[in-house]
Motif scaffolding. Structure first.
Motif, short mmCIF file in Angstrom:
data_model
loop_
_atom_site.label_atom_id
_atom_site.label_comp_id
_atom_site.label_asym_id
_atom_site.label_seq_id
_atom_site.Cartn_x
_atom_site.Cartn_y
_atom_site.Cartn_z
N TYR A 1 0.82 104.79 85.31
CA TYR A 1 0.75 103.39 85.75
C TYR A 1 -0.65 102.80 85.55
N ASP B 1 3.85 113.49 83.51
CA ASP B 1 4.26 114.13 84.76
C ASP B 1 3.59 113.53 85.99
N ASP B 2 2.77 112.53 85.80
CA ASP B 2 2.17 111.89 86.97
C ASP B 2 2.36 110.37 86.87
N PRO B 3 3.25 109.83 87.74
CA PRO B 3 3.56 108.41 87.61
C PRO B 3 2.30 107.54 87.77
N LEU B 4 1.44 107.88 88.72
CA LEU B 4 0.29 107.00 88.98
C LEU B 4 -0.69 106.99 87.81
#
Lengths: 483, 96, 479
Positions: free
Chosen positions: A422, A416-419
């Protein structure tokens, strides 16, 4: 002989040489384990015992003349973003559901010409965008070391297939770590060659200036063998180099570390899990004891890799993925009223969440008014990152970092958190940005018994040296047993 | 932060039909990622110094010789709709 | 309208897309061939299959460089292929490989001759390489896409906005067409769309320096239509300005049946093509050594042929200019000379009789009913005194109307010149006998009447008597 599926490439070739078993027997053994394990793992998206056995019999029929073939009778899984004639190619996306490949990728063609046996098409994150294999339209793939955990991505299916002993090696693609990170999370060797070393013809492009094809396997020798078969200039790919391809397996005979200098970048290692850090430090110590010189290097601009990568890769992807429009092939939405809605609905419904995010990110970065500040700026900072490595490689043969800051995480943990997701690739991204060869090798297990990977980053087109160092490391540590 | 209109404009350029939920989802995500990327602004770079990723010894040209692709059927068989040997879609009025 | 035309000035810039004369496509090895059965010249690359990659056709680049040399362009040693991103069914990749910020050449020029006899030079902004799109064809259930043309090599030649009227634009296009044809760069076939022209037109009051809003005319497929369309468009725009109506930025097309331009589409809030360097290709490097090699094998350009015609055939600069206006015309002339062995007479016949007749009939040289060897044959017959120059014109008329050989026409119509003294004398005797009064007057000193007698004899022989001999023999008889 039982458990033929567990043999590595070197042992398979030796066994064929001594006529201890046939290709059909090996194939059957692999298909059996696939039948047992794939439903749980979801490592392979297309399995065809018919195609596999037909090919196995063909290879058996070739008999003694085939002994010279470098991958004779070696079962290899191919990530589902490679085109292999007769097989599907979905790239993990609904938009390519049912697509049958009209031609074969150059890398796969070379494997087949060397006698390899394609065992199946491996699951992956949609269009190779992801670090956990959770972005596949065909369901996530699971880690054979712990079914609650991800195998890494995007070549998660390739890594899981090898780790589960479905085959001794698999092909993946690596745009920002997609071979090395799953190799690390599944306890395998994984190689991302120099940009231009292996043809990209026939792999579904994600980011053309970063994509490379590479092997995943249990041992360094096996990866070296697959790599030497695939590498080299391809007239179909104008970005391949004409540089001669060394006999990588031959060069593994030289493994002395006495002339080798390795660079570490302590500043880079902040935020790494403590188990990973411990295993990394232990590996460095061992290499030092075996005669390698260890120095410190500084790679100050690599800290911008995430921003640079997530501008350049999505920009190229926004263009590369424009061809999926519901007109010439692939998914076409039902409820369109004209050509415009046909495009928008087919693409809106055919692409997954992360893919759409990256397409929009790239579209934005290339659009009028933002190009200079985003895309162009990123290509300039990319050059600085490359420069950092050029400087470091003047002083050392390879830069060593952990492959991933953590071991395999749980499904859903980072989605739920792209960063946050990444950041899983923080150590692998800069290698693609600089076009360098990188290899991930197992360097221990964490307290939960999950594999940890060590990454070595070499000079451009010096895979031979990199593989030698990896081999020395493997001799010190021993080959990691598959779970 | 991007406005809703900006998100819709990008989606239109990229030919992506988005639901209302998706629009706010992407507005949030794109905003977060783009905010992070502002770190590049301060870095000193010179013009014309973009990376050159293609190896210098790569092949630049193909000879002008015709090679016929052997399996044209395979290129058409994946089409969602065909008519009279062409890829079929709703009528288009003008040409680009 | 002509008063208003004085008050305004038109500003015209032209964009030409020319297909290159290669065997294979720009980025793949499929045949570059017009008119093949639908979707047969296709492969993974030009149908935009996943994983397919472009490779640059060396010959296409060489032909492009020829154009750059012929048009006096500055050639970049390193240019960049770029992707132009837009969605359209005839563009299967969703982007066209083109050149953008760094085209392979810029800053060229071309000199044309206007009908006033004056020469004028127009600037060429740039030329760049790109690939053609496929074709959208209407079918019973919608549109079908034919990708045979997708990936055919093109150069796009962009002019400066230097033209001020339709004649200048027409002459620019003819000169450009001629150069591409001379260089074997493009076959120039406009009907097949191998040489396509878009025109940007705006008007402004004379003396103003700011450009007016421009209208783009697309896909006009003949020189004449370009001229007509520009004329129509200039008048339309002047009319609008006079009526204080705003000119909208539009794309229009020429309707040749109605002789008007029609709206194709309003320019949407400017396309955003999101150009960026094509990552699948390296920069296009053109070394000076390669340039020299290309120069060595450059076919003759119009200027060179014009000079050669003056030297080799003794033609005036003007005639040489007329006869080299197109490659086909120059070739026609050369072939006629080869047969006739008379360069001056051939020049006269081609430049005056033939071109005049073709013009009137609205035909190009390659559509001429009279072939070059037939015209050469006709000239031989004049030179051999088989027919007179006057009869020859009658024969030529017949040749132009029917395409038949001059020998057949002369034979059938009995037009062979009478050079037999006896036959001519018999005719003279008859005329003398029939005109006693005139004979008396002549003998009394009215020598002007000689022409009357010659005329009568020619009439008597239906024009077939050798006029020189008639003159001589009449004199002899009467004196």
């Amino acid at each position: 002989m039982s458990n033929l599926n567990q043999l590595d490439i070197q042992s398979l070739l030796a066994g064929y040489e001594k006529k201890q078993f046939t290709v059909s027997e090996v194939a059957e053994s692999c298909l059996k384990i696939i039948g047992e394990k794939n439903a749980k793992l979801n490592a392979l998206l297309e399995i065809s015992s018919e195609k596999v056995m037909k090919r196995a019999k063909e290879l058996d029929g070739q008999g003694s003349s085939s002994g010279k073939l470098k991958l004779y009778g070696v079962p290899i899984a191919i990530k589902d973003n490679f085109l292999v004639k007769g097989w599907q190619c979905t790239a993990g996306s609904k938009i390519l559901e049912g697509y049958r490949s009209p031609y074969t990728a150059t890398s796969v063609k070379r494997l087949e010409e060397a006698g390899a046996l394609i065992i199946g098409k491996a699951n992956c994150d949609e269009f190779a965008m992801g670090s956990s294999n959770e972005n596949s339209a065909y369901g996530p793939c699971r880690n054979p070391w712990d079914l609650e955990r991800v195998p890494g991505g995007s070549s998660g299916g390739s890594a899981a297939a090898v780790a589960a002993s479905m085959c001794p090696a698999a092909l993946g693609t690596d745009t920002g770590g997609s071979i090395r990170q799953p190799a690390s999370l599944c306890g395998l060797v994984g190689v991302k060659p120099s940009y231009g070393r292996v043809s990209r013809y026939g792999i579904v492009s994600y980011a053309s200036s970063l994509d490379q094809v590479g092997p995943l396997s249990q041992t360094v020798w096996d990866s070296a063998r697959v790599l030497e078969v695939m590498s080299g200039f391809d007239p179909h790919d104008a970005t391949t180099s004409k540089m001669a391809v060394p006999d990588f397996t031959q060069s593994l005979r030289e493994t002395s570390l006495s002339q080798v200098t390795l660079g570490i970048a302590p500043a880079w290692l902040e935020g790494v899990d403590s188990d990973v850090k411990k295993a990394f430090d232990a590996s460095i110590d061992a290499l030092k004891k075996s005669g390698a010189k260890i120095i410190e290097v500084d790679l100050p601009r690599t800290r911008y890799s995430l921003s640079v990568y997530y501008l350049i890769a999505p920009s190229e992807a926004s263009s590369n993925l424009a061809r999926f429009d519901g007109v010439h092939y692939g998914f076409r939405a039902k409820d369109f009223t004209d050509s415009e809605t046909l495009y928008r609905l087919s693409r809106g419904q055919g692409f997954g969440k992360e893919v759409k995010l990256r397409i929009m990110l790239g579209t934005y970065a290339l659009s009028a008014g933002y190009y200079d500040a985003f895309y162009l700026k990123a290509t300039q900072v990319r050059r600085l990152i490359q420069q950092d490595f050029e400087d470091a490689h003047k002083k050392c043969d390879a830069v060593l970092v952990p492959t991933s800051p953590s071991t395999a995480f749980k499904l859903g943990e980072k989605s739920d958190d792209p960063l946050k997701m990444y950041l899983s690739d923080i150590f692998t991204l800069p290698v693609n940005l600089a076009g360098l060869p990188g290899i991930s090798v197992p360097c221990g297990l964490d307290q939960q018994g999950l594999p940890i990977g060590l990454q070595m980053i070499g000079r451009p087109f010096d895979e031979a040296k990199l593989l030698q160092i990896a081999k020395s490391h493997e001799q010190i540590h021993g080959v990691l047993k598959r779970p | 932060m991007l406005t809703k209109e900006e998100v819709l404009k990008i989606a239109r350029l990229a030919r992506l039909e988005l639901t209302d939920d998706e629009v706010s989802f992407y507005q949030n995500r794109l905003g977060r990622v783009l905010d992070y990327m502002t770190e590049l602004k301060g870095i000193e770079t010179r013009e014309g110094t973009g990376v050159r990723h293609v190896p210098l010894d790569s092949e630049k040209f193909r000879n002008d010789e015709v090679v016929t692709f052997p399996d044209k059927e395979a290129l058409l068989q994946n089409a969602p709709a065909l008519e009279e040997g062409g890829f079929l879609l709703p009528a288009i009025m003008e040409t680009e | 309208m002509s008063d208003l035309r004085e008050k305004y000035e038109a500003v015209i810039g032209l964009e030409v897309h020319a297909q290159l004369l290669t065997k294979s496509k720009m980025f793949c090895a499929c045949a570059n061939q017009y008119g093949a059965e639908i979707n047969t010249n296709i492969c993974p690359v030009c149908t935009g299959q996943p994983g397919a990659l472009p490779t640059v056709n060396q010959r296409a680049v060489e032909l492009g460089i020829r154009a750059a040399i012929a048009l006096d362009c500055q050639i970049r040693s390193e240019s960049i292929f770029a992707r132009k991103n837009y969605f359209y069914p005839d563009l299967p990749k969703g982007y066209q490989i083109s050149q953008y910020e760094k085209p392979y050449c810029e800053h060229g020029k071309i000199t044309v001759r206007l009908k006033s006899g004056e020469e004028k030079t127009f600037g060429i902004t740039r030329i760049h390489f790109e690939e053609d799109a496929g074709k959208n064809v209407h079918a019973s259930h919608g549109t079908v896409v034919n990708l045979n043309r997708a990936g055919v090599p093109l150069i796009e030649i962009v002019s400066e906005p230097d033209m001020r009227n339709s004649h200048e634009a027409g002459q620019y296009l003819r000169a450009l067409h001629s150069i591409l044809r001379y260089g074997d760069i493009c076959d120039g076939n406009m009907e097949q769309g191998n040489f396509r022209c878009d025109a940007n037109i705006s008007v402004r009051k004379r003396g103003e320096t700011k450009f007016g809003t421009k209208v783009e005319l697309k896909n006009i497929n003949s020189f004449r239509f370009v001229e007509k369309a520009i004329d129509y468009e200039i008048d339309r725009q002047i009319d609008m300005v006079e009526k204080n109506e705003p000119i909208r930025q539009q794309t229009r097309t020429w309707n040749s049946a109605k002789n008007i331009t029609e709206l194709m589409r309003e320019k949407e809030s400017a396309h955003d093509y999101r150009y960026f360097p094509e990552p699948d290709l390296s920069p296009l490097v053109i070394s000076s050594a390669w340039l020299e090699d290309i120069k060595k094998v450059m076919p003759e350009m119009p200027v060179q042929v014009r000079e050669r015609f003056q030297k080799e055939y003794g033609l005036s600069d003007y005639d040489a200019g007329v006869l080299t206006a197109s490659k086909d015309l120059a070739l026609y002339y050369q072939e006629a000379v080869k047969v006739s062995n008379n360069s001056k007479a051939s020049a006269n016949w081609v430049a005056n009789e033939l071109l005049g007749r073709l013009n009137a009939a609205g035909k190009e040289i390659d559509q001429s009913p009279v072939k070059s060897d037939q015209l050469g044959d006709l000239i031989i017959r004049i030179d051999k005194s088989e027919i007179s120059g006057k009869i020859a014109k009658t024969v030529f008329e017949e040749m132009f109307a029917t395409g038949r050989n001059p020998g057949d026409i002369i034979k059938e119509k009995g037009l062979v010149q009478i050079s037999d003294t006896g036959a001519i004398e018999a005719a003279i005797d008859k005329v003398i006998a029939a005109n006693p009064t005139q004979v008396a007057d002549y003998k009394a000193g009215k020598v002007k009447l000689l022409a009357f007698f010659v005329g009568q004899v020619m009439k008597e022989t239906k024009g077939q008597a050798n006029p020189g001999m008639v003159n001589e023999l009449v004199k002899k008889k009467l004196d």
